[in-house]
Design a protein around this motif. Structure first.
Motif, short mmCIF file in Angstrom:
data_model
loop_
_atom_site.label_atom_id
_atom_site.label_comp_id
_atom_site.label_asym_id
_atom_site.label_seq_id
_atom_site.Cartn_x
_atom_site.Cartn_y
_atom_site.Cartn_z
N PRO A 63 11.34 12.49 -6.32
CA PRO A 63 11.54 11.07 -6.68
C PRO A 63 12.63 10.43 -5.82
N LEU A 64 12.45 9.16 -5.58
CA LEU A 64 13.43 8.43 -4.78
C LEU A 64 14.59 7.95 -5.64
N GLY A 65 15.75 7.88 -5.06
CA GLY A 65 16.89 7.32 -5.77
C GLY A 65 16.83 5.81 -5.76
N LYS A 66 17.71 5.17 -6.53
CA LYS A 66 17.71 3.71 -6.64
C LYS A 66 18.02 3.02 -5.32
N GLY A 67 18.78 3.71 -4.47
CA GLY A 67 19.18 3.08 -3.21
C GLY A 67 18.25 3.37 -2.06
N ALA A 68 17.04 3.85 -2.33
CA ALA A 68 16.12 4.22 -1.26
C ALA A 68 15.73 3.00 -0.42
N THR A 69 15.59 3.22 0.86
CA THR A 69 15.22 2.13 1.77
C THR A 69 13.75 1.78 1.61
N THR A 70 13.40 0.64 2.16
CA THR A 70 12.00 0.20 2.14
C THR A 70 11.11 1.20 2.87
N GLU A 71 11.60 1.71 3.99
CA GLU A 71 10.84 2.69 4.75
C GLU A 71 10.63 3.97 3.96
N ALA A 72 11.69 4.41 3.27
CA ALA A 72 11.58 5.62 2.45
C ALA A 72 10.56 5.43 1.33
N ARG A 73 10.56 4.25 0.74
CA ARG A 73 9.59 3.96 -0.33
C ARG A 73 8.16 3.94 0.21
N LYS A 74 8.02 3.41 1.41
CA LYS A 74 6.70 3.37 2.03
C LYS A 74 6.19 4.78 2.31
#
Length: 434
Positions: A63-74
């Protein structure tokens, strides 16, 4: 040459309980009830085709953390989508590969009944686990299967079971279980039963991909569902719903509509099916009863085969390889266009049935897909036949007893072009229905 009535009846059973059936497969079955009994009691994981197509490893991305970048979310979403694609391709391959397809077909039918979509679930491992549960339980005791679905992680996500707590009851799973899975719309339950059922189902959550019961989130108070009163939980809710006299008739009717006819059975047939299902809620006995019922064996052209059945049947008949991801991806693309991609039912009610699959738009998609398929097809059963025998050879290969005059006239224009002949043949009414 037309086939005997007995051959046609056997073909109908094999086509309805599998994905198409070739002439040699039909010839090999002399006792339909015995064939079904063996297929329904066998371990589906022991099938050679199943062993050759093991479930892919599906480890959910961290799971991604709250501060994940847009690229990381993509990238995270791309990983999830990639796993779901891999899962879909795997199931298409397995359907095509299994030696005896009865249990695989039942898994597809139960996926349609307990319709759960990856569009919302977005977790390939949980969708794979539900698929495994449907396969393992699809020929056993319906109460065990129904309870397994009530506490299934993918189902809990799909129908908001994880959001159902004592402080904030969510009615979705309770309502759909009664309306679509176990009783039927308006079949003896009230809004109060739905609300009380939601309270009984509180407390389930998901930990590490497994459903877990958290008593702190569960409503421990007294509840009344369909006349059953007490500190009801998921198990007692399931038992209360399945104890209703409407439930056996609903389940039997659903199996009839999936296997025998788009129209409901007569009262007499429904009584016979319900008796076979019995107090043990025996799904194997019910499937056998449907496929050997006089109303099944004497009916013709009562089922329009959906896109998955149609396409997998063609892949099996023409021995089309699905080893390359590009092949499986193309198959999935066709099914998406036709509106029936496994793991993506449009609603909790599953896919539509019947004539909707026969639209002119669908016909064009099917014909284009069929021509592409034939580039990799084994056409030897057709090409090795003499020119005058090619229509009969094609019919036999596809498990079709005979062509109508209209179909024969169209097919006759392609006897010198076996790929076109095969593509046209799998788009005839005789192949699209049974």
């Amino acid at each position: 040459m037309g086939k005997s009535a007995e051959w046609m009846r056997t073909a109908r059973v094999l086509r309805r309980t599998g994905f198409g059936a070739t002439g040699p497969e039909i010839d090999a079955v002399s006792d339909v009830a015995g064939y079904l009994r063996a297929a329904l009691t066998a371990d589906p994981e022991a099938d050679p085709g199943a062993r050759a197509t093991p479930v892919p490893e599906l480890v959910p991305p961290a799971p991604l953390g709250k501060g994940a970048t847009t690229e990381a979310r993509k990238q995270y979403q791309a990983q999830i989508t990639g796993q779901l694609d891999t899962l879909t391709w795997w199931w298409l391959r397995r359907m095509a590969a299994v030696r005896v397809p009865v249990r695989e077909k039942l898994t597809l039918l139960w996926h349609n009944h307990f319709a759960t979509s990856a569009t919302k679930v977005r977790n390939a491992a949980e969708m794979a686990a539900q698929n495994r549960t449907l396969r393992a339980g699809g020929a056993g005791d319906f109460s065990a299967l129904a309870y397994a679905m009530l506490t299934d992680p993918a189902m809990l996500r799909w129908l908001d079971g994880v959001a159902n707590t004592a402080k904030a009851p969510n009615e979705n799973l309770s309502r759909e279980f009664m309306e679509l899975f176990a009783l039927g719309h308006g079949n003896g339950y009230t809004e109060t039963d739905v609300r009380e059922g939601a309270r009984a189902l509180t407390g389930w959550t998901i930990t590490g991909g497994a459903a877990t019961f958290d008593v702190e989130r569960h409503d421990t108070g007294a509840k009344t569902v369909l006349g059953a009163t007490g500190a009801l939980d998921a198990r007692s809710f399931c038992d209360a719903v399945l104890a209703r006299p409407e439930s056996p008739r609903f389940v039997a009717g659903r199996l009839w509509q999936q296997l025998a006819s788009d129209d409901p059975p007569s009262d007499a047939a429904l009584n016979r099916l319900t008796a076979a299902y019995g107090p043990g809620r025996d799904l194997s006995a019910l499937v056998t009863a449907v496929c050997t019922d006089p109303e099944f064996t004497t009916a013709r052209d009562t089922v329009v085969h959906g896109p998955v059945e149609w396409l997998i049947a063609a892949v099996r008949a023409f021995r089309i390889p699905l080893t390359a991801d590009a092949d499986a991806r193309a198959l999935a693309g066709t099914l998406r266009k036709l509106g029936q991609l496994p793991f993506y039912p449009p609603t909790v009610g599953g896919w539509p049935r019947g004539q909707g699959w026969m639209s002119s738009a669908a016909a064009q998609i099917r014909l284009t897909a069929a021509m592409d398929l034939m580039k990799q097809a084994d056409l030897s059963p057709i090409t090795q036949a003499g020119r005058a025998d090619r229509l009969d050879a094609t019919a036999y290969l596809l498990g079709v007893g005979s062509w109508s005059d209209r179909s024969a006239a169209v097919l006759a224009t392609a006897v010198d072009q076996p790929p076109r002949l095969a593509a046209l043949a799998i788009n005839t009414p005789e192949y699209l229905t049974s």
